[in-house]
Design a protein around this motif. Structure first.
Motif, PDB file in Angstrom:
ATOM      1  N   LEU A   1       0.327   6.147   8.411  1.00 32.97           N
ATOM      2  CA  LEU A   1       0.371   5.757   9.820  1.00 32.97           C
ATOM      3  C   LEU A   1      -0.852   6.200  10.600  1.00 32.97           C
ATOM      4  O   LEU A   1      -1.484   7.205  10.278  1.00 32.97           O
ATOM      5  CB  LEU A   1       1.601   6.390  10.493  1.00 32.97           C
ATOM      6  N   ASP A   2      -1.160   5.443  11.659  1.00 37.25           N
ATOM      7  CA  ASP A   2      -2.172   5.856  12.644  1.00 37.25           C
ATOM      8  C   ASP A   2      -1.405   6.246  13.902  1.00 37.25           C
ATOM      9  O   ASP A   2      -0.716   5.400  14.480  1.00 37.25           O
ATOM     10  CB  ASP A   2      -3.072   4.674  13.049  1.00 37.25           C
ATOM     11  N   TYR A   3      -1.548   7.492  14.317  1.00 33.19           N
ATOM     12  CA  TYR A   3      -0.867   7.927  15.546  1.00 33.19           C
ATOM     13  C   TYR A   3      -1.689   7.474  16.756  1.00 33.19           C
ATOM     14  O   TYR A   3      -2.881   7.735  16.833  1.00 33.19           O
ATOM     15  CB  TYR A   3      -0.653   9.448  15.525  1.00 33.19           C
TER      16      TYR A   3
ATOM     17  N   SER B   1       1.508  -0.001  10.896  1.00 38.96           N
ATOM     18  CA  SER B   1       0.780   1.264  10.691  1.00 38.96           C
ATOM     19  C   SER B   1       0.669   2.065  11.980  1.00 38.96           C
ATOM     20  O   SER B   1       0.299   3.238  11.954  1.00 38.96           O
ATOM     21  CB  SER B   1      -0.617   0.984  10.152  1.00 38.96           C
ATOM     22  N   ASP B   2       0.988   1.462  13.134  1.00 41.65           N
ATOM     23  CA  ASP B   2       0.881   2.190  14.403  1.00 41.65           C
ATOM     24  C   ASP B   2       2.111   3.061  14.632  1.00 41.65           C
ATOM     25  O   ASP B   2       3.243   2.612  14.475  1.00 41.65           O
ATOM     26  CB  ASP B   2       0.773   1.222  15.589  1.00 41.65           C
ATOM     27  N   ALA B   3       1.843   4.304  15.036  1.00 45.48           N
ATOM     28  CA  ALA B   3       2.936   5.205  15.426  1.00 45.48           C
ATOM     29  C   ALA B   3       2.630   5.617  16.861  1.00 45.48           C
ATOM     30  O   ALA B   3       1.685   6.360  17.106  1.00 45.48           O
ATOM     31  CB  ALA B   3       2.959   6.413  14.502  1.00 45.48           C
ATOM     32  N   HIS B   4       3.413   5.070  17.806  1.00 45.95           N
ATOM     33  CA  HIS B   4       3.090   5.268  19.230  1.00 45.95           C
ATOM     34  C   HIS B   4       3.720   6.533  19.791  1.00 45.95           C
ATOM     35  O   HIS B   4       4.928   6.736  19.696  1.00 45.95           O
ATOM     36  CB  HIS B   4       3.572   4.069  20.047  1.00 45.95           C
ATOM     37  N   ILE B   5       2.860   7.329  20.420  1.00 46.25           N
ATOM     38  CA  ILE B   5       3.309   8.544  21.118  1.00 46.25           C
ATOM     39  C   ILE B   5       2.978   8.350  22.602  1.00 46.25           C
ATOM     40  O   ILE B   5       1.844   7.981  22.947  1.00 46.25           O
ATOM     41  CB  ILE B   5       2.547   9.789  20.591  1.00 46.25           C
ATOM     42  N   LEU B   6       3.985   8.579  23.447  1.00 43.24           N
ATOM     43  CA  LEU B   6       3.792   8.447  24.894  1.00 43.24           C
ATOM     44  C   LEU B   6       3.715   9.843  25.521  1.00 43.24           C
ATOM     45  O   LEU B   6       4.540  10.703  25.211  1.00 43.24           O
ATOM     46  CB  LEU B   6       4.969   7.697  25.529  1.00 43.24           C
TER      47      LEU B   6
ATOM     48  N   GLY C   1       5.551  15.827   4.745  1.00 41.18           N
ATOM     49  CA  GLY C   1       4.358  16.292   4.036  1.00 41.18           C
ATOM     50  C   GLY C   1       3.557  15.102   3.532  1.00 41.18           C
ATOM     51  O   GLY C   1       2.334  15.065   3.629  1.00 41.18           O
ATOM     52  N   LYS C   2       4.236  14.092   3.045  1.00 34.83           N
ATOM     53  CA  LYS C   2       3.555  12.882   2.557  1.00 34.83           C
ATOM     54  C   LYS C   2       2.953  12.105   3.715  1.00 34.83           C
ATOM     55  O   LYS C   2       1.819  11.646   3.658  1.00 34.83           O
ATOM     56  CB  LYS C   2       4.554  11.965   1.837  1.00 34.83           C
ATOM     57  N   SER C   3       3.741  11.937   4.785  1.00 34.75           N
ATOM     58  CA  SER C   3       3.242  11.108   5.891  1.00 34.75           C
ATOM     59  C   SER C   3       2.047  11.771   6.550  1.00 34.75           C
ATOM     60  O   SER C   3       1.192  11.122   7.125  1.00 34.75           O
ATOM     61  CB  SER C   3       4.344  10.835   6.905  1.00 34.75           C
ATOM     62  N   GLU C   4       1.965  13.112   6.428  1.00 32.27           N
ATOM     63  CA  GLU C   4       0.836  13.829   7.014  1.00 32.27           C
ATOM     64  C   GLU C   4      -0.477  13.544   6.287  1.00 32.27           C
ATOM     65  O   GLU C   4      -1.550  13.867   6.770  1.00 32.27           O
ATOM     66  CB  GLU C   4       1.118  15.336   6.993  1.00 32.27           C
ATOM     67  N   GLU C   5      -0.378  12.962   5.092  1.00 30.16           N
ATOM     68  CA  GLU C   5      -1.624  12.574   4.419  1.00 30.16           C
ATOM     69  C   GLU C   5      -2.342  11.509   5.247  1.00 30.16           C
ATOM     70  O   GLU C   5      -3.470  11.144   4.971  1.00 30.16           O
ATOM     71  CB  GLU C   5      -1.322  11.987   3.046  1.00 30.16           C
TER      72      GLU C   5
ATOM     73  N   LYS D   1       0.820  -1.228   0.000  1.00 31.76           N
ATOM     74  CA  LYS D   1       0.000   0.000   0.000  1.00 31.76           C
ATOM     75  C   LYS D   1       0.849   1.271   0.000  1.00 31.76           C
ATOM     76  O   LYS D   1       0.442   2.302  -0.493  1.00 31.76           O
ATOM     77  CB  LYS D   1      -0.883   0.023   1.258  1.00 31.76           C
ATOM     78  N   LEU D   2       2.061   1.182   0.566  1.00 30.35           N
ATOM     79  CA  LEU D   2       2.923   2.370   0.622  1.00 30.35           C
ATOM     80  C   LEU D   2       3.286   2.861  -0.783  1.00 30.35           C
ATOM     81  O   LEU D   2       3.541   4.038  -0.995  1.00 30.35           O
ATOM     82  CB  LEU D   2       4.220   2.054   1.385  1.00 30.35           C
ATOM     83  N   GLY D   3       3.340   1.916  -1.735  1.00 34.00           N
ATOM     84  CA  GLY D   3       3.676   2.283  -3.115  1.00 34.00           C
ATOM     85  C   GLY D   3       5.127   2.715  -3.282  1.00 34.00           C
ATOM     86  O   GLY D   3       5.458   3.456  -4.203  1.00 34.00           O
ATOM     87  N   LEU D   4       6.007   2.272  -2.387  1.00 27.87           N
ATOM     88  CA  LEU D   4       7.406   2.714  -2.433  1.00 27.87           C
ATOM     89  C   LEU D   4       8.346   1.619  -2.926  1.00 27.87           C
ATOM     90  O   LEU D   4       9.496   1.888  -3.258  1.00 27.87           O
ATOM     91  CB  LEU D   4       7.854   3.161  -1.030  1.00 27.87           C
TER      92      LEU D   4
END
Ligand SMILES: NC(=O)c1ccc[n+]([C@@H]2O[C@H](COP(=O)([O-])OP(=O)(O)OC[C@H]3O[C@@H](n4cnc5c(N)ncnc54)[C@H](OP(=O)(O)O)[C@@H]3O)[C@@H](O)[C@H]2O)c1
Length: 379
Positions: A343-345, A372-377, A335-339, A229-232
């Motif tokens: 990831l799901d923060y 897809s998880d981006a963990h913020i503590l 800018g791309k990752s902000e789409e 899905k990343l298309g990279l």
């Protein structure tokens, strides 16, 4: 003056997340009493930080030669069996006895996994302050804290989460791309990334793709869809499909650090493996040690890439490479990752809940790390 790194308290609710060095499955929360600041010391309230496999690797590499445990040693010698994992995040100066660091300013940098960080700046200017670690052999790149008012990477509060997650990982990818480019891809036709679903890998795939390099992604069966899905990647291959790879000249960039995966790659690529660049150990196996079953060629073509060392060398050649070239590339990437396609923060608030996140990476409790998880503590 070099002082011990004080991992102490600046408020009564202070807490420090610790793990047992010789049993990373065990974690605990320390709540020591609040100390007072000595002259020139400052205390920062850590507002948020990211946790990815990179932080788990800091724990696996806590001892020699990288010694990540030396960054934030517990203040009490009786607690030396415990380690504090470093995390990248933001801290706001809650109290300052330094004439050069203002209360209320926010700094991005390398923090203990804790609610507060008390330290002694040895150098400070309006843009940053630098601390001395108790172990002066630790890489200097970790010792500078950047004021968000002037940091060229800091764009806006809304981009703080991607910054915590990606800044150290993207910088690694940027400089891996730089390293590969300067070495002419070691003459290879393609680059193969292990743990392709990791953020460091797909940021590298993004950089390589921009230069028209063919990039293959190697990942777990369950993470193939995410990588596609990343298309990279020009193609995505499962760890159990390694024997289907063509034997063409290939540079492997190894984020997984799995001996089994390296043995399988050696078998299928043979002399066509032109270089195997060890970068990570997401699979929590210690790299470098086990060389059994690998051919002489595979051992001879393996090298370790330590981003802080390469960055130091490159800054020596081009002072602006981080603040200009890397910062520009980072802004485009984020800018791309902000789409939010990528990831799901996931924000975990309360130090007592941090173990839930840690356990996933430490393999405790049976939950799997989701790419897809981006963990913020948050404390
Ligand atoms: N050498 C350096 O200077 C340097 C600098 C920065 C980062 N790194 C390293 O790069 C690696 C990637 O870091 P990251 O933060 O980008 O990772 P990440 O995004 O958190 O990686 C997640 C991926 O890692 C694999 N994984 C994670 N935990 C796992 C577990 N417990 N068991 C099995 N697989 C697991 C899975 O990928 P797959 O299914 O695709 O395998 C998963 O999708 C780390 O080891 C980090 O230390 C090295």
């Amino acid at each position: 003056m070099i002082r011990r790194s004080l991992l102490t308290l600046s408020r009564s609710s202070h807490a420090t997340f610790c793990v047992t060095k010789n049993n990373l499955s065990a974690s605990s929360l320390l709540k020591p009493p609040a100390p007072t600041l000595e002259e020139n010391e400052i205390s920062l309230s850590i507002t948020s930080a990211a946790f990815t496999a990179n932080n788990m690797t800091y724990a696996h590499a806590g001892g020699p030669p990288l010694n990540y445990w030396h960054f934030f040693p517990p203040p009490n010698p009786q607690l030396r069996s415990l380690g504090v994992i470093p995390v990248w995040g933001f801290g706001t100066v809650s109290e300052s006895r330094s004439p050069d660091v203002k209360e209320g300013d926010t700094y991005y940098g390398f923090y203990p996994m804790a609610s507060d960080y008390q330290t002694l700046p040895i150098k400070a200017n309006p843009h940053s302050f630098t601390v001395a670690r108790s172990d002066p052999a630790l890489a200097a790149v970790y010792n500078t804290y950047l004021n968000t008012n002037t940091d060229p990477f800091y764009q806006s509060p809304s981009l703080e989460q991607p910054m915590m997650i990606f800044r150290p990982l993207f910088l690694t990818s940027f400089f891996l791309d730089d390293f590969l480019a300067l070495n002419g891809l070691f003459g290879a036709q393609r680059v193969l990334l292990t743990s392709a679903s990791s953020k460091t890998s797909f940021a590298l795939a993004y950089m390589l793709k921009r230069r028209g390099v063919e990039v293959l992604g190697l990942t777990s069966e369950g993470n193939k869809k995410f990588c596609e899905k990343l298309g990279l990647f020009s193609s995505v291959v499962g760890y159990d499909e390694i024997d289907t790879l063509d034997a063409v000249d290939t540079v492997v960039v190894d984020m997984a650090g799995s001996h089994a995966v390296n043995v399988a790659l050696d078998k299928v690529l043979g002399q066509k493996l032109v270089r195997n660049i060890g970068v990570g150990m997401t699979h929590n196996t210690v790299v470098g040690g086990d060389r059994s079953e690998l051919s002489e060629h595979a051992v001879a073509t393996r090298e370790f890439f330590f981003a802080p060392a390469w960055i130091k060398k490159r800054i020596g050649e081009d002072r602006d490479i981080v603040n200009v070239a890397a910062a520009e590339a980072y802004a485009k990437f984020v800018g791309k990752s902000e789409e939010l396609r990528w990831l799901d923060y996931q924000v975990t608030e309360g130090t007592e809940k941090w173990a839930d996140v840690y356990n996933v990476f430490a393999g405790v409790g049976g939950k799997k790390v989701q790419p897809s998880d981006a963990h913020i503590l948050k404390p």
